[in-house]
Write a protein that holds these residues in place. Structure first.
Motif, PDB file in Angstrom:
ATOM      1  N   ASN A  75     -22.541 -10.278   7.348  1.00 22.89           N
ATOM      2  CA  ASN A  75     -23.016  -8.937   6.985  1.00 22.89           C
ATOM      3  C   ASN A  75     -21.989  -8.148   6.174  1.00 22.89           C
ATOM      4  N   ASN A  76     -21.259  -8.844   5.281  1.00 21.80           N
ATOM      5  CA  ASN A  76     -20.288  -8.220   4.373  1.00 21.80           C
ATOM      6  C   ASN A  76     -19.218  -7.419   5.122  1.00 21.80           C
ATOM      7  N   ARG A  77     -18.786  -7.903   6.259  1.00 21.91           N
ATOM      8  CA  ARG A  77     -17.804  -7.220   7.072  1.00 21.91           C
ATOM      9  C   ARG A  77     -16.407  -7.745   6.772  1.00 21.91           C
ATOM     10  N   ILE A  78     -15.460  -6.826   6.667  1.00 20.35           N
ATOM     11  CA  ILE A  78     -14.055  -7.185   6.434  1.00 20.35           C
ATOM     12  C   ILE A  78     -13.224  -6.555   7.552  1.00 20.35           C
ATOM     13  N   ILE A  79     -12.347  -7.346   8.140  1.00 21.36           N
ATOM     14  CA  ILE A  79     -11.393  -6.839   9.127  1.00 21.36           C
ATOM     15  C   ILE A  79     -10.011  -7.211   8.606  1.00 21.36           C
ATOM     16  N   SER A  80      -9.099  -6.242   8.585  1.00 22.57           N
ATOM     17  CA  SER A  80      -7.753  -6.535   8.088  1.00 22.57           C
ATOM     18  C   SER A  80      -6.719  -6.068   9.104  1.00 22.57           C
ATOM     19  N   ASN A 136     -19.550 -17.658   9.031  1.00 19.93           N
ATOM     20  CA  ASN A 136     -20.695 -16.770   8.835  1.00 19.93           C
ATOM     21  C   ASN A 136     -20.609 -15.963   7.545  1.00 19.93           C
ATOM     22  N   SER A 137     -19.443 -15.927   6.915  1.00 17.44           N
ATOM     23  CA  SER A 137     -19.328 -15.181   5.657  1.00 17.44           C
ATOM     24  C   SER A 137     -19.926 -16.007   4.531  1.00 17.44           C
ATOM     25  N   ASN A 138     -20.229 -15.337   3.422  1.00 13.96           N
ATOM     26  CA  ASN A 138     -20.807 -16.074   2.302  1.00 13.96           C
ATOM     27  C   ASN A 138     -19.791 -16.207   1.172  1.00 13.96           C
ATOM     28  N   TYR A 139     -20.126 -17.056   0.236  1.00 18.22           N
ATOM     29  CA  TYR A 139     -19.234 -17.371  -0.889  1.00 18.22           C
ATOM     30  C   TYR A 139     -18.977 -16.137  -1.752  1.00 18.22           C
ATOM     31  N   GLY A 140     -19.987 -15.294  -1.888  1.00 22.91           N
ATOM     32  CA  GLY A 140     -19.838 -14.081  -2.701  1.00 22.91           C
ATOM     33  C   GLY A 140     -18.770 -13.150  -2.164  1.00 22.91           C
ATOM     34  N   ASN A 141     -18.630 -13.086  -0.826  1.00 17.69           N
ATOM     35  CA  ASN A 141     -17.596 -12.241  -0.228  1.00 17.69           C
ATOM     36  C   ASN A 141     -16.205 -12.718  -0.612  1.00 17.69           C
ATOM     37  N   LEU A 142     -16.002 -14.018  -0.618  1.00 18.88           N
ATOM     38  CA  LEU A 142     -14.706 -14.577  -1.008  1.00 18.88           C
ATOM     39  C   LEU A 142     -14.400 -14.264  -2.468  1.00 18.88           C
ATOM     40  N   ILE A 143     -15.396 -14.399  -3.323  1.00 20.75           N
ATOM     41  CA  ILE A 143     -15.199 -14.092  -4.746  1.00 20.75           C
ATOM     42  C   ILE A 143     -14.878 -12.611  -4.940  1.00 20.75           C
ATOM     43  N   GLU A 144     -15.557 -11.737  -4.186  1.00 16.12           N
ATOM     44  CA  GLU A 144     -15.277 -10.301  -4.292  1.00 16.12           C
ATOM     45  C   GLU A 144     -13.845  -9.988  -3.880  1.00 16.12           C
ATOM     46  N   ILE A 145     -13.357 -10.634  -2.814  1.00 14.57           N
ATOM     47  CA  ILE A 145     -11.982 -10.402  -2.383  1.00 14.57           C
ATOM     48  C   ILE A 145     -11.002 -10.895  -3.441  1.00 14.57           C
ATOM     49  N   LEU A 146     -11.269 -12.058  -4.024  1.00 12.77           N
ATOM     50  CA  LEU A 146     -10.392 -12.574  -5.081  1.00 12.77           C
ATOM     51  C   LEU A 146     -10.397 -11.641  -6.293  1.00 12.77           C
ATOM     52  N   ASP A 147     -11.548 -11.066  -6.616  1.00 10.37           N
ATOM     53  CA  ASP A 147     -11.620 -10.085  -7.706  1.00 10.37           C
ATOM     54  C   ASP A 147     -10.797  -8.843  -7.382  1.00 10.37           C
ATOM     55  N   GLU A 148     -10.889  -8.379  -6.146  1.00  8.61           N
ATOM     56  CA  GLU A 148     -10.117  -7.199  -5.738  1.00  8.61           C
ATOM     57  C   GLU A 148      -8.616  -7.483  -5.792  1.00  8.61           C
ATOM     58  N   LEU A 149      -8.199  -8.695  -5.424  1.00  4.99           N
ATOM     59  CA  LEU A 149      -6.781  -9.065  -5.528  1.00  4.99           C
ATOM     60  C   LEU A 149      -6.326  -9.052  -6.980  1.00  4.99           C
ATOM     61  N   LYS A 150      -7.174  -9.532  -7.867  1.00  2.00           N
ATOM     62  CA  LYS A 150      -6.830  -9.542  -9.300  1.00  2.00           C
ATOM     63  C   LYS A 150      -6.715  -8.113  -9.830  1.00  2.00           C
TER      64      LYS A 150
END
Length: 174
Positions: A75-80, A136-150
């Motif tokens: 559900n597009n959840r991020i915990i840091s 449970n996370s999706n591939y799009g979430n990983l790509i979004e995080i990599l974009d945010e890192l860039k």
């Protein structure tokens, strides 16, 4: 003399065909297929992993001021959290995607890490981010995080799908 009928000669018409339009269409088709061929190539990013048998390649300890772990869940959840999970330097928090969520957190933490490393005599050493996508996370979430890192200009990160038991409990509790 008698008038002889004159032989009627058939006049040959100019049978030249103008191929200008055909040349234009063929060049347009060539350009079209070149562009489609270029756009249909798969785009991929190279990720380098260290050798499993290399002792020098094992990850070293990273100070908690220089590290941030991002857990991706359904559900597009991020915990840091920063530091190690039994004793995180700041409590874990749920963050949203976007410029007012994870990007703001990454920029703030990277600024703190750059200031800290400059005080330690190692200027220019920013934050190290551990990305841990759950099943449970999706591939799009990983790509979004990599974009945010860039976007945040963070070059040092690691993608690790293995969760510790503490991280699994943290995901279940939030």
């Amino acid at each position: 003399m008698k008038n002889l009928p004159q032989k009627v000669r058939s006049r040959k018409l100019n049978s030249r065909v103008d191929l200008t339009a055909m040349v234009s269409v063929s060049f347009l088709l060539i350009i079209f297929f070149m562009v489609v061929g270029e756009l249909s190539k798969p785009k991929a990013m190279n990720i380098d992993f260290p050798d499993k048998d290399c002792d020098d390649c094992l990850p070293t300890y990273v100070e908690e001021n220089l590290s941030l772990t991002i857990l991706l869940d359904k559900n597009n959840r991020i915990i840091s959290y920063s530091g190690i999970i039994p004793v995180p330097s700041n409590t874990s928090k749920n963050i949203e995607y976007g410029k007012n969520g994870i990007r703001k957190e990454l920029l703030k933490r990277n600024k703190i890490a750059l200031e800290y490393s400059a005080k330690q005599g190692k200027p220019g050493r920013g934050i190290v981010v551990m990305i841990k996508p759950s099943r449970n996370s999706n591939y799009g979430n990983l790509i979004e995080i990599l974009d945010e890192l860039k976007i945040a200009k963070i070059n040092t990160y690691n993608i690790d799908p293995e969760f510790t038991s503490e991280e699994s409990k943290l995901l279940a509790s939030n």
